[in-house]
Every structure is written in C-alpha cells, then in structure tokens.
Design a protein around this motif. Structure first.
Motif, PDB file in Angstrom:
ATOM      1  N   SER A 116       8.051 -13.746 -50.512  1.00 39.18           N
ATOM      2  CA  SER A 116       8.521 -12.548 -51.210  1.00 39.18           C
ATOM      3  C   SER A 116       9.854 -12.072 -50.652  1.00 39.18           C
ATOM      4  O   SER A 116      10.360 -11.031 -51.060  1.00 39.18           O
ATOM      5  CB  SER A 116       7.468 -11.431 -51.160  1.00 39.18           C
ATOM      6  N   GLY A 176      14.075 -12.467 -50.236  1.00 43.28           N
ATOM      7  CA  GLY A 176      15.086 -12.653 -51.283  1.00 43.28           C
ATOM      8  C   GLY A 176      15.210 -14.121 -51.685  1.00 43.28           C
ATOM      9  O   GLY A 176      15.055 -14.473 -52.867  1.00 43.28           O
ATOM     10  N   THR A 227       2.952 -15.430 -47.959  1.00 43.43           N
ATOM     11  CA  THR A 227       3.668 -14.198 -47.650  1.00 43.43           C
ATOM     12  C   THR A 227       2.707 -13.169 -47.074  1.00 43.43           C
ATOM     13  O   THR A 227       1.486 -13.297 -47.227  1.00 43.43           O
ATOM     14  CB  THR A 227       4.315 -13.643 -48.955  1.00 43.43           C
ATOM     15  N   PHE A 271      11.451 -17.548 -44.281  1.00 42.07           N
ATOM     16  CA  PHE A 271      11.432 -16.216 -43.663  1.00 42.07           C
ATOM     17  C   PHE A 271      12.514 -16.142 -42.579  1.00 42.07           C
ATOM     18  O   PHE A 271      13.086 -17.161 -42.172  1.00 42.07           O
ATOM     19  CB  PHE A 271      10.049 -15.936 -43.048  1.00 42.07           C
ATOM     20  N   TYR A 331      19.862 -13.150 -32.714  1.00 40.17           N
ATOM     21  CA  TYR A 331      19.779 -13.968 -33.939  1.00 40.17           C
ATOM     22  C   TYR A 331      20.362 -15.352 -33.692  1.00 40.17           C
ATOM     23  O   TYR A 331      19.750 -16.364 -34.024  1.00 40.17           O
ATOM     24  CB  TYR A 331      20.534 -13.245 -35.056  1.00 40.17           C
ATOM     25  N   THR A 363      24.038 -14.645 -48.820  1.00 45.43           N
ATOM     26  CA  THR A 363      23.292 -14.439 -50.070  1.00 45.43           C
ATOM     27  C   THR A 363      22.852 -12.978 -50.147  1.00 45.43           C
ATOM     28  O   THR A 363      22.482 -12.387 -49.115  1.00 45.43           O
ATOM     29  CB  THR A 363      22.064 -15.388 -50.074  1.00 45.43           C
ATOM     30  N   THR A 382      20.635 -10.440 -50.178  1.00 44.20           N
ATOM     31  CA  THR A 382      19.214 -10.116 -49.919  1.00 44.20           C
ATOM     32  C   THR A 382      19.164  -8.936 -48.953  1.00 44.20           C
ATOM     33  O   THR A 382      20.209  -8.499 -48.430  1.00 44.20           O
ATOM     34  CB  THR A 382      18.490 -11.309 -49.251  1.00 44.20           C
TER      35      THR A 382
HETATM   36  N1  LIG Z   1      20.743 -13.848 -46.803  1.00 44.47           N
HETATM   37  C1  LIG Z   1      21.700 -14.470 -46.131  1.00 44.47           C
HETATM   38  O1  LIG Z   1      22.909 -14.179 -46.300  1.00 44.47           O
HETATM   39  C2  LIG Z   1      21.361 -15.545 -45.137  1.00 44.47           C
HETATM   40  C3  LIG Z   1      22.417 -16.213 -44.501  1.00 44.47           C
HETATM   41  C4  LIG Z   1      22.116 -17.211 -43.563  1.00 44.47           C
HETATM   42  C5  LIG Z   1      20.804 -17.532 -43.311  1.00 44.47           C
HETATM   43  N2  LIG Z   1      19.792 -16.871 -43.959  1.00 44.47           N
HETATM   44  C6  LIG Z   1      18.407 -17.244 -43.621  1.00 44.47           C
HETATM   45  O2  LIG Z   1      17.655 -17.435 -44.822  1.00 44.47           O
HETATM   46  C7  LIG Z   1      16.290 -17.076 -44.589  1.00 44.47           C
HETATM   47  C8  LIG Z   1      15.805 -16.138 -45.691  1.00 44.47           C
HETATM   48  O3  LIG Z   1      16.518 -14.930 -45.593  1.00 44.47           O
HETATM   49  P1  LIG Z   1      16.597 -13.856 -46.769  1.00 44.47           P
HETATM   50  O4  LIG Z   1      18.020 -13.537 -46.904  1.00 44.47           O
HETATM   51  O5  LIG Z   1      15.821 -14.307 -47.952  1.00 44.47           O
HETATM   52  O6  LIG Z   1      15.883 -12.624 -46.057  1.00 44.47           O
HETATM   53  P2  LIG Z   1      14.895 -11.475 -46.585  1.00 44.47           P
HETATM   54  O7  LIG Z   1      15.112 -11.183 -48.023  1.00 44.47           O
HETATM   55  O8  LIG Z   1      15.020 -10.381 -45.605  1.00 44.47           O
HETATM   56  O9  LIG Z   1      13.446 -12.172 -46.451  1.00 44.47           O
HETATM   57  C9  LIG Z   1      12.957 -12.541 -45.201  1.00 44.47           C
HETATM   58  C10 LIG Z   1      11.452 -12.683 -45.277  1.00 44.47           C
HETATM   59  O10 LIG Z   1      10.982 -13.020 -43.944  1.00 44.47           O
HETATM   60  C11 LIG Z   1       9.659 -12.567 -43.812  1.00 44.47           C
HETATM   61  N3  LIG Z   1       9.519 -11.745 -42.610  1.00 44.47           N
HETATM   62  C12 LIG Z   1      10.460 -10.956 -42.029  1.00 44.47           C
HETATM   63  N4  LIG Z   1       9.939 -10.329 -40.971  1.00 44.47           N
HETATM   64  C13 LIG Z   1       8.649 -10.717 -40.889  1.00 44.47           C
HETATM   65  C14 LIG Z   1       7.604 -10.413 -40.009  1.00 44.47           C
HETATM   66  N5  LIG Z   1       7.751  -9.568 -38.994  1.00 44.47           N
HETATM   67  N6  LIG Z   1       6.424 -10.980 -40.206  1.00 44.47           N
HETATM   68  C15 LIG Z   1       6.244 -11.817 -41.249  1.00 44.47           C
HETATM   69  N7  LIG Z   1       7.203 -12.153 -42.124  1.00 44.47           N
HETATM   70  C16 LIG Z   1       8.388 -11.606 -41.941  1.00 44.47           C
HETATM   71  C17 LIG Z   1       9.346 -11.697 -45.000  1.00 44.47           C
HETATM   72  O11 LIG Z   1       8.579 -12.436 -45.913  1.00 44.47           O
HETATM   73  P3  LIG Z   1       7.253 -11.860 -46.618  1.00 44.47           P
HETATM   74  O12 LIG Z   1       7.512 -10.405 -46.868  1.00 44.47           O
HETATM   75  O13 LIG Z   1       7.169 -12.718 -47.810  1.00 44.47           O
HETATM   76  O14 LIG Z   1       6.118 -12.119 -45.685  1.00 44.47           O
HETATM   77  C18 LIG Z   1      10.700 -11.406 -45.584  1.00 44.47           C
HETATM   78  O15 LIG Z   1      10.646 -11.101 -46.907  1.00 44.47           O
HETATM   79  C19 LIG Z   1      16.221 -16.500 -43.165  1.00 44.47           C
HETATM   80  O16 LIG Z   1      15.797 -17.507 -42.275  1.00 44.47           O
HETATM   81  C20 LIG Z   1      17.677 -16.148 -42.867  1.00 44.47           C
HETATM   82  O17 LIG Z   1      17.940 -16.198 -41.485  1.00 44.47           O
HETATM   83  C21 LIG Z   1      20.039 -15.883 -44.857  1.00 44.47           C
END
Ligand SMILES: NC(=O)c1ccc[n+]([C@@H]2O[C@H](COP(=O)([O-])OP(=O)(O)OC[C@H]3O[C@@H](n4cnc5c(N)ncnc54)[C@H](OP(=O)(O)O)[C@@H]3O)[C@@H](O)[C@H]2O)c1
Length: 255
Positions: free
Chosen positions: A16, A18, A40, A93, A168, A203, A205
């Motif tokens: 769930s 982004g 999730t 996640f 991070y 991205t 999110t």
């Molecule tokens: N967005 C960017 O610009 C970007 C850039 C580089 C790398 N990334 C990487 O891409 C991945 C996805 O990121 P996103 O942008 O989609 O982030 P997001 O929308 O914040 O989603 C992250 C998800 O991680 C899970 N999560 C976070 N804290 C948690 C906890 N304490 N316990 C259990 N689950 C937890 C949750 O999933 P549930 O609520 O479904 O359990 C949450 O929805 C990450 O590994 C991030 O480091 C993102």
C-alpha cells in the motif's frame, strides 16, 4: 526467458506504499501475473480492496508486519499452503523519515540518533533479510524467479558526493550488500533465482514528499511510471545481472 506472464505468481511486500500499490496495479492490469499477493500492514486499504473487487482472486491482500519476524514467517507459510511457487518477489517498502518519531534524514553527524539509525536499519535492511530467509524456498524451483529489493541511488558508496542522510544511506548500502550476498548463495543453491537491487528514480510518494520542491521540473516520476520501468527492468534481467544494482532506466549504479 521472461518472468512476467499470465502464469506468474508475484508477491509485493509494502503493497500500500506509493510505488508498491502502483506495482500491484500494473501487475494486475495486464497479463504480467496470474496472481498477485499484496502484503502490507493494511490489507483492508481501500486501494487494495478496489483491486480485489475488480480482479477477484488474482489480487490477494495479505497482512504482514515487516518488523516482526513471526509475522513474516506466517506470511511465507500462508503462501506455501496456497501456492508453493513464486516467480517474483518485490520488497517495495522503505523508511526515510517518520515525523511522529522525530526521524529525519541527518544533515550533520551530530544529528545521528540511535532511534533513527535502528528504525532505518530495521526496515530497509533487516526486513529484506528476514523476507529472503523465509521466502527463498518459494522462489527456488525449476523456473526463473526474481528477488528484487527497492533500494535508492543514495545507498551507493561510489556515487556519494553530497554526504548526509547517514541512517538512510547506510541502511540502503547494507541492503545492497544483502542483495549481493544472496545472489552469490543463490548461484550455488538456487540457480534460477536472480537477485536485484533497484533504484526507482525520484517518485511522487509520501517518502519523497518533503523533498520534492528540490526536484527539477519534469524529473519527478509518477508511481505508475516508476512501476512500469521497474517491471521492465525485472523482466529483462538475466542471470548475469544477479547481484547487480540498477536504476529505473536499466543503467547499472556503482556500489
Ligand atoms: N519515492 C522515491 O522517490 C524513492 C526514491 C528512491 C528509492 N525509493 C525506495 O522505494 C521504496 C518504496 O518507496 P515509496 O516511495 O513507495 O515509499 P512510501 O510511499 O512511503 O511507501 C513505503 C511503504 O513501506 C512500508 N513501511 C514503512 N514503514 C513501515 C513500518 N514501520 N512497518 C511496516 N511497513 C512499513 C509501508 O507499507 P505498508 O503500509 O503497505 O505496510 C509503506 O507504505 C523504498 O524502499 C524507498 O527507499 C523511493
């Protein structure tokens, strides 16, 4: 040989989030998966329930708490009892900031906190390790399978020119080492499993939200675009790519 077709069983953990939700939507929209388990903390999330209503049993929301090893083991046991073979597992996640716990990327070494370091390490490094421990058996079979973890370019040691973001960056660098380590073990005892560390690009999110003002115009991807590029890279991966770290456009990233 491709991973993603209408016989593929896929597990997305962090479904769930982004990018995680966009991956689940993409996988269900086309013929790139037979069934998608969407793991999730919030399996009753309206977005997942809507997908369930549209796609029926092809979409299987599953409860998991990635901070609890017993919950991860229960998730794997549920999958084993239902379908013993996975073709793709994506760890979607991640943690960068958590305002409620005053966790924020550090600009200075003086800002490092035990809580911040451990929270990043537990989610970004330890959770993928435990998921690999519990789920490798589901990926190890006679067909090609991919274990992919969403990482971040800032986890590259060679590419780090700006500094900061200690918790991070170090947790993602360690996650990349886990992926590399796993790929070496898989080459010995799970030869058809390809292990990938993938950078989705910046991205739009919740994770990137506080930093989006700095992103140049036109450089912030939609989750759907990022998900499409990640799935293209996963589908194109060969055994020679296993253990590698790749960006959304397929380009390798230095460790
Ligand atoms: N967005 C960017 O610009 C970007 C850039 C580089 C790398 N990334 C990487 O891409 C991945 C996805 O990121 P996103 O942008 O989609 O982030 P997001 O929308 O914040 O989603 C992250 C998800 O991680 C899970 N999560 C976070 N804290 C948690 C906890 N304490 N316990 C259990 N689950 C937890 C949750 O999933 P549930 O609520 O479904 O359990 C949450 O929805 C990450 O590994 C991030 O480091 C993102």
């Amino acid at each position: 040989m491709k991973t993603l077709d209408d016989s593929a069983n896929v597990l997305v953990v962090g479904a769930s989030g982004g990018i995680g939700a966009a991956l689940v939507e993409r996988l269900l929209a086309g013929t790139s998966a037979r069934r998608v388990w969407a793991a999730t903390r919030t399996p009753d999330h309206p977005r997942l329930q809507a997908l369930r209503a549209t796609h029926g049993e092809r979409c299987a929301p599953l409860a998991v708490d990635i901070l609890d090893e017993h919950s991860i083991a229960t998730m794997a046991a549920t999958l084993r009892s239902d379908e013993p073979r996975l073709h793709l597992l994506i760890n979607a996640f991640g943690l960068l900031h958590d305002e409620a716990r005053e966790i924020w990327p550090e600009k200075r070494v003086e800002s490092i906190s035990v809580d911040g370091m451990l929270a990043n390490y537990r989610i970004n490094t330890l959770a993928p390790a435990l998921i690999a421990r519990e789920c490798l058996g589901l990926l190890n079979h006679s067909q090609r399978a991919v274990f992919a973890s969403l990482s971040a370019r800032v986890g590259s040691i060679g590419d780090n020119r700006l500094g900061g973001w200690y918790a991070y960056r170090t947790s993602k660098a360690a996650q990349n080492m886990l992926t590399r380590d796993l790929s070496i073990e898989c080459a010995r005892r799970a030869r058809r499993v390809i292990c990938l560390a993938l950078h989705p690009g910046t991205t739009g999110t919740g994770l990137s939200e506080p930093f989006q003002a700095r992103v140049p115009e036109g450089k912030l991807f939609s989750p759907d675009f990022a998900a499409g590029k990640l799935l293209e890279r996963i589908d194109a991966a060969t055994p020679a790519d296993s253990g590698g770290f790749f960006a959304w456009d397929g380009a390798p990233i230095p460790w």
